[in-house]
Design a protein around this motif. Structure first.
Motif, mmCIF file in Angstrom:
data_model
loop_
_atom_site.group_PDB
_atom_site.id
_atom_site.type_symbol
_atom_site.label_atom_id
_atom_site.label_comp_id
_atom_site.label_asym_id
_atom_site.label_seq_id
_atom_site.Cartn_x
_atom_site.Cartn_y
_atom_site.Cartn_z
ATOM 1 N N THR A 198 0.834 -1.198 0.000
ATOM 2 C CA THR A 198 0.000 0.000 0.000
ATOM 3 C C THR A 198 0.870 1.250 0.000
ATOM 4 O O THR A 198 1.789 1.373 0.800
ATOM 5 N N VAL A 199 0.574 2.174 -0.916
ATOM 6 C CA VAL A 199 1.285 3.457 -0.962
ATOM 7 C C VAL A 199 0.260 4.576 -0.961
ATOM 8 O O VAL A 199 -0.897 4.385 -1.347
ATOM 9 N N ILE A 247 4.903 6.341 -9.768
ATOM 10 C CA ILE A 247 4.783 5.387 -8.664
ATOM 11 C C ILE A 247 5.223 3.997 -9.126
ATOM 12 O O ILE A 247 5.910 3.272 -8.402
ATOM 13 N N ALA A 248 4.832 3.632 -10.343
ATOM 14 C CA ALA A 248 5.260 2.338 -10.875
ATOM 15 C C ALA A 248 6.771 2.297 -11.041
ATOM 16 O O ALA A 248 7.414 1.290 -10.741
ATOM 17 N N GLU A 274 -0.894 -2.123 -13.955
ATOM 18 C CA GLU A 274 -1.054 -3.092 -12.876
ATOM 19 C C GLU A 274 -1.530 -2.407 -11.602
ATOM 20 O O GLU A 274 -2.363 -2.940 -10.867
ATOM 21 N N ILE A 275 -0.991 -1.218 -11.329
ATOM 22 C CA ILE A 275 -1.431 -0.464 -10.144
ATOM 23 C C ILE A 275 -2.864 0.004 -10.320
ATOM 24 O O ILE A 275 -3.674 -0.056 -9.392
ATOM 25 N N HIS A 286 -2.739 0.333 -4.441
ATOM 26 C CA HIS A 286 -2.137 -0.975 -4.244
ATOM 27 C C HIS A 286 -1.098 -1.208 -5.334
ATOM 28 O O HIS A 286 -1.421 -1.161 -6.523
ATOM 29 N N VAL A 287 0.127 -1.448 -4.912
ATOM 30 C CA VAL A 287 1.211 -1.761 -5.841
ATOM 31 C C VAL A 287 1.434 -3.265 -5.788
ATOM 32 O O VAL A 287 1.815 -3.802 -4.736
#
Length: 1010
Positions: free
Chosen positions: A237-238, A249-250, A262-263, A291-292
């Motif tokens: 979680t970020v 972020i990816a 995907e994120i 969610h990563v």
């Protein structure tokens, strides 16, 4: 197939009840409402007729209509609550109707099961929402309560942790994992109060709504029983920060910006603040939870092997056994970084026991493991704005004391005080005070420019993305303020461009009585303008009202967006003004004494307001009319009122025109206005008349003592030699009467040459070297580094160097304040820092593995810093040579940790104190030696180096002025420099008499240039 049939059946039953009952009543009985009002005879006939069957039928029909109406209302409330993702308000006496409605709607929506709601309590404290209040989610417990709940609900090593998927219900999960849906309460109990990624939580006694992405513990089920589909995909979680996008972020978390889909897919089901969902990948907002994805251990094993193979080669690794072991350790660390947390071994060699992807909560106000002596977590009732206000007051007080400090005095150190302040830095938002102040003054400047009036703001809310203003009536505001559907509600993005210093320099604070009262269920700060409210009642038991009243008093007393404010208290914080020394607070023993002054003020101010044609002092101040008369006076009364006092106080509050007075009272039997806070506990309150649920801001006994302790320590000086200590700075200065200023004659001999002063400092080159006395730098790191990670890795290495062996909870709280990060995030940062620093010639890593016992970190002993050298010279003090003092001062490039920004190095606040004190002491010592020897150039150089860390330190300015007494031109330049410095820092700053004597009574007169 069962769920669709269940939903269809529930829909048919619901349609029959909502539509069938009125149709049947109208068909078989007709309209029960008469076409005309019954006469008295008709009423008498109804109650005296012998037609008992007709009368009974009439009563039964009306009971049917009432039952139908209440059930329909319950259905509407249930639907509305589910759409808004808030608990359904529980209406007194409607428990049966609401229970039936909840069962049917839950079955239709597929979000619950009938048995799951069978025991919903009939009476729950209402969570009223009105059109006037911002839409707030359900109540969120305070940090202390969260901690308690999380500790209680923390899964044991053997318990299964699952991720909620769309459509999951507590009943379904219990049926799947516990064998019976009727055991759904066990799941709720095990997860009671656990804060989920979107800020929601399950609570015992409330409807068990589940949101996709929640992490739930299944009690009593071994983790080995986890279904394959639960381990195929795990998440980290970020939280979205300013300037981030899905691709960035990816790139940061997955190593490839092109993996952003995907994120997006993993986060689509998360309900974000305000009820939003991730639909457009280009539209994400600050504070959103994402969610990563992280692959399984089997999928990542090849990557781990590859990373291990890519580790920096250790010299002679194949020949040297010790070097080979070190290489193996590096490979293990790569695995720890690559694997999900559940699979990764600890750096100490033991297996991780935390569930995969679990966030490690940053103890926002968590205590140091070695210093906490009680079970009470400090500052749980303090929000980010309040924390910043307290720290600002302490820093301002200490700065004032520091500037007055002589070379033979010091500000005493106190470990407890330092710890209190470090904990506050983990809570505060360091930019919030300046943003709110500038935002409100910008609004005032724009309205004055356009000839418009300011809105009467009654409520404000500060989120991660916006400052929200809620006015009492519709109003037009200029850009950058953004309109909403409600013409009385306006948003200001926290990224908006605001007026510059010159534009707002003469703007009077438009809302000086704006104060935080608590946080909403999302953790956002709620503020009210007491001046607009006129009165605020605190309804609570004394043990609960006192902490809230304290917090309001301290918050107002330390407010930095109020130009002028007068606070009068009765029965609340009698000792605060003595330690604060702000001149804002007056304590009165009785209410009667206070009322006499208020009534006199009322008569004077209303006369002026009538002459100026204003309906309130607030409007007069905003219009710029006699602004010196309209400083708000806040009355805080912590005692019960007599009938006479109530009447007199009520007449002041209700008087029109309204003077600049607002009253906060804890007398539960007196409501001076409709505004009041009903406080059920220190974790739950409701602001009326809005029905706004919040966690009230408060100061417990220990927290209030900490505030007094910190302010007292910041105002105290003690002699460096034996003698009475602990005297306040103002009483201890000056210690000697003023004497005529003596002219210092320059000498032909010097204690230092120009080359010794002006040459570059000698810095070690063999190993990495840390510079903190100015912009923070790490010299000599030999490993690879991504440019975008320089700031975070520099802070991490500096933290480990200055605070070696810190406990893990402190490490997380200091480097990720107010955030929760996964173990993998910490491991990755440490691994990157280790690679960047590199290794010594013998292969020893400059950042060794974590201590296996407690997981703490230390740096290799070869790494040193400018601060270490200055400490060595400071220990010598008077025994240090002139050259050593000069070498130490040459290391000073500015204020400690300069350029780190407001978001970094907040943990260093107390270390900065010591650094500043030490540098000033060294500058004192060298300047005094040079002055005694008549070395004017060295005196000026030494004082200039000291002023780099504190630009308004008067003792150093006195050295400079005294060194220039032989040269009127030089003396004049230094005098003007000091005047300019005062103007830049604080126009109202009062110099000490000794300093003024040196500035304006120099033996030789200044020449005037014509």
């Amino acid at each position: 197939m069962i769920k669709p049939l269940k939903a269809l059946g529930a829909l048919i039953v619901l349609a029959g009840l909502v539509g069938g009952i009125p149709l049947a009543l109208l068909t078989f009985y007709g309209n029960p409402i008469p076409q005309q009002l019954p006469s008295a005879g008709d009423v008498a006939h109804l109650f005296t007729t012998n037609d008992s069957i007709g009368f009974l039928l009439f009563v039964v029909v009306w009971i049917g209509w009432i039952a139908w109406a209440t059930f329909t209302l319950s259905v509407a409330l249930e639907i509305f609550s589910r759409i808004r993702h808030i608990p359904t308000p529980q209406l007194r006496g409607f428990s049966a109707q609401q229970g039936a409605a909840a069962v049917l709607i839950a079955a239709i929506a597929g979000l619950g099961a009938p048995a799951a709601l069978a025991d919903t309590p009939a009476e729950v404290a209402p969570a009223v929402q009105t059109a006037e209040a911002p839409a707030m989610p359900t109540e969120q417990p305070s940090a202390e309560t969260q901690s308690d709940h999380q500790d209680a609900a923390a899964p044991e090593a053997a318990d299964l942790v699952i991720t909620v998927k769309p459509g999951d219900t507590a009943w379904d999960l219990a049926a799947k994992h516990l064998g019976s849906g009727s055991q759904w309460r066990e799941i709720v109990k095990a997860n009671d109060g656990k804060i989920q990624p979107d800020g929601g939580s399950l609570r015992v006694g409330e409807d068990p709504y589940l949101e996709p992405g929640w992490e739930l513990t299944i009690p009593g089920v071994p983790a080995t029983d986890q279904a394959p589909q639960d381990v195929e995909q795990q998440y980290e979680t970020v939280t979205v920060e300013r300037g981030q996008s899905l691709s960035s972020i990816a790139d940061e978390n997955l190593g490839d910006g092109d993996r952003w889909p995907e994120i997006a897919e993993a986060s689509a089901g998360i309900t974000q603040p305000g009820g939003h969902h991730l639909e457009d990948p280009d539209q994400i907002d600050i504070g959103w939870t994402l969610h990563v994805p992280t692959e399984t251990a089997s999928a990542q094993a090849p990557q781990a092997d590859e990373q291990a193979a890519q580790q920096d080669e250790i010299p002679s690794a194949e020949k040297d056994g010790a070097a080979a072991a070190e290489a193996a350790v590096e490979a293990a660390e790569a695995v720890a970084t690559a694997l999900p947390d559940a699979e990764a071994p600890q750096e100490g060699g033991e297996a991780e026991t935390a569930p995969a992807g679990a966030d490690v909560p940053a103890p926002v106000s968590g205590p140091s493991a070695e210093a906490e002596e009680t079970s009470t977590v400090p500052w749980t009732g303090v929000g980010s704005i309040f924390a910043a206000s307290i720290l600002g007051a302490v820093l301002a007080r200490r700065l004032y004391t520091q500037r007055k400090r002589r070379s033979d005095q010091r500000i005493p150190e106190a470990a407890a005080v330092d710890l209190d302040q470090v904990r506050l830095t983990r809570i505060e938002d360091p930019t919030v005070l300046g943003f709110v102040d500038r935002a409100l003054r910008t609004l005032s400047a724009l309205q004055l420019r356009d000839g418009q009036t300011l809105p009467d703001v009654r409520l404000a809310r500060l989120t991660d993305a916006h400052l929200e203003l809620y006015a009492s009536a519709p109003h037009e505001l200029p850009a950058p303020f953004e309109a909403t559907e409600d013409p009385a509600t306006w948003l200001l993005p926290r990224t908006a461009s605001l007026a510059d210093d010159e534009t707002i320099a003469d703007i009077v604070a438009p809302y000086p009585a704006l104060v935080t009262i608590g946080t909403d269920p999302d953790g956002h700060q709620i503020l009210v303008d007491l001046e607009h409210l006129a009165a605020l009642g605190i309804h609570a038991a004394s043990q609960t009202s006192v902490p809230v009243m304290r917090a309001l008093t301290v918050s107002l007393a330390t407010s930095q967006w109020a130009d002028d404010l007068a606070i009068t208290t009765v029965g609340v914080c009698p000792e605060l003004e003595d330690v604060l020394g702000s001149g804002r607070i007056t304590y009165r023993d009785t209410v009667t004494e206070l009322l006499d002054d208020l009534e006199a003020k009322l008569e004077r101010d209303q006369e002026v307001l009538d002459e100026l044609g204003h309906d309130s002092a607030q409007h007069a101040r905003q219009a710029g009319d006699a602004t010196d008369l309209w400083a708000p006076e806040i009355i805080i009364i912590g005692t019960d009122l007599s009938l006479t006092e109530k009447r007199r106080l009520q007449s002041i509050v209700d008087a029109r025109p309204q003077i600049a007075v607002a009253v906060i009272s804890s007398d539960q039997h007196t409501d001076l206005s409709e505004w009041r806070m009903h406080i059920e506990s220190l974790e739950a309150a409701r602001l009326e008349p809005l029905g706004l649920e919040l966690t009230p801001q408060h100061l417990t006994d220990s927290d209030y003592d900490a505030v007094l302790r910190a302010l007292g320590a910041a105002s105290t000086l003690e002699p460096t030699t034996e003698g009475p200590a602990g005297q306040p700075a103002e009483e201890d200065i000056p210690a000697t009467p003023l004497r005529p200023v003596a002219i210092v004659q320059p000498s032909s001999s010097t204690i230092l040459t120009a080359a010794q002063r002006d040459g570059d400092p000698e810095l070690p080159a063999e190993h990495p070297y840390i510079r903190v006395l100015g912009p923070v730098e790490i010299l000599g790191a030999t490993g690879a580094l991504e440019a975008k990670r320089l700031a975070e890795l520099t802070e991490t290495v500096t933290y480990i160097y200055l605070q070696p062996g810190k406990a893990e909870n402190d490490f997380l709280a200091d480097l990720w304040p107010t955030k929760r990060v996964a173990d993998s995030t910490r491991h990755q940062r440490i691994s990157r820092a280790r690679k960047w620093l590199g290794a010594a010639d013998d292969g020893t890593r400059y950042l060794p593995r974590a201590n296996g016992a407690d997981g703490s970190y230390t740096l290799d002993e070869h790494i040193t810093s400018d601060w270490a050298y200055i400490q060595q010279i400071a220990e010598l003090h008077q025994d240090a040579t002139d050259e050593q003092l000069a070498e130490a001062l040459k290391l000073v490039r500015g204020t400690p940790f300069a350029g780190g920004g407001r978001s970094r190095y907040r943990w260093s606040i107390t270390i900065q104190y010591r650094m500043t004190d030490t540098v000033l002491d060294l500058a004192h010592e060298l300047a005094q030696r040079a002055l005694d020897a008549g070395d004017i150039e060295t005196t000026l150089w030494a004082t200039q180096q000291g002023l780099l860390v504190e630009s308004l330190h008067e003792q150093l300015w006195r050295y400079r002025l005294q060194a220039a007494t032989h040269d009127p031109d030089l003396h004049q330049r230094i005098t003007h420099d000091l005047e300019a410095q005062i103007a830049a820092v604080d126009d109202d700053y009062d110099l000490m008499p000794e300093t003024e004597a040196l500035m304006y009574t120099a033996p030789a007169p200044h020449r005037i240039a014509i």
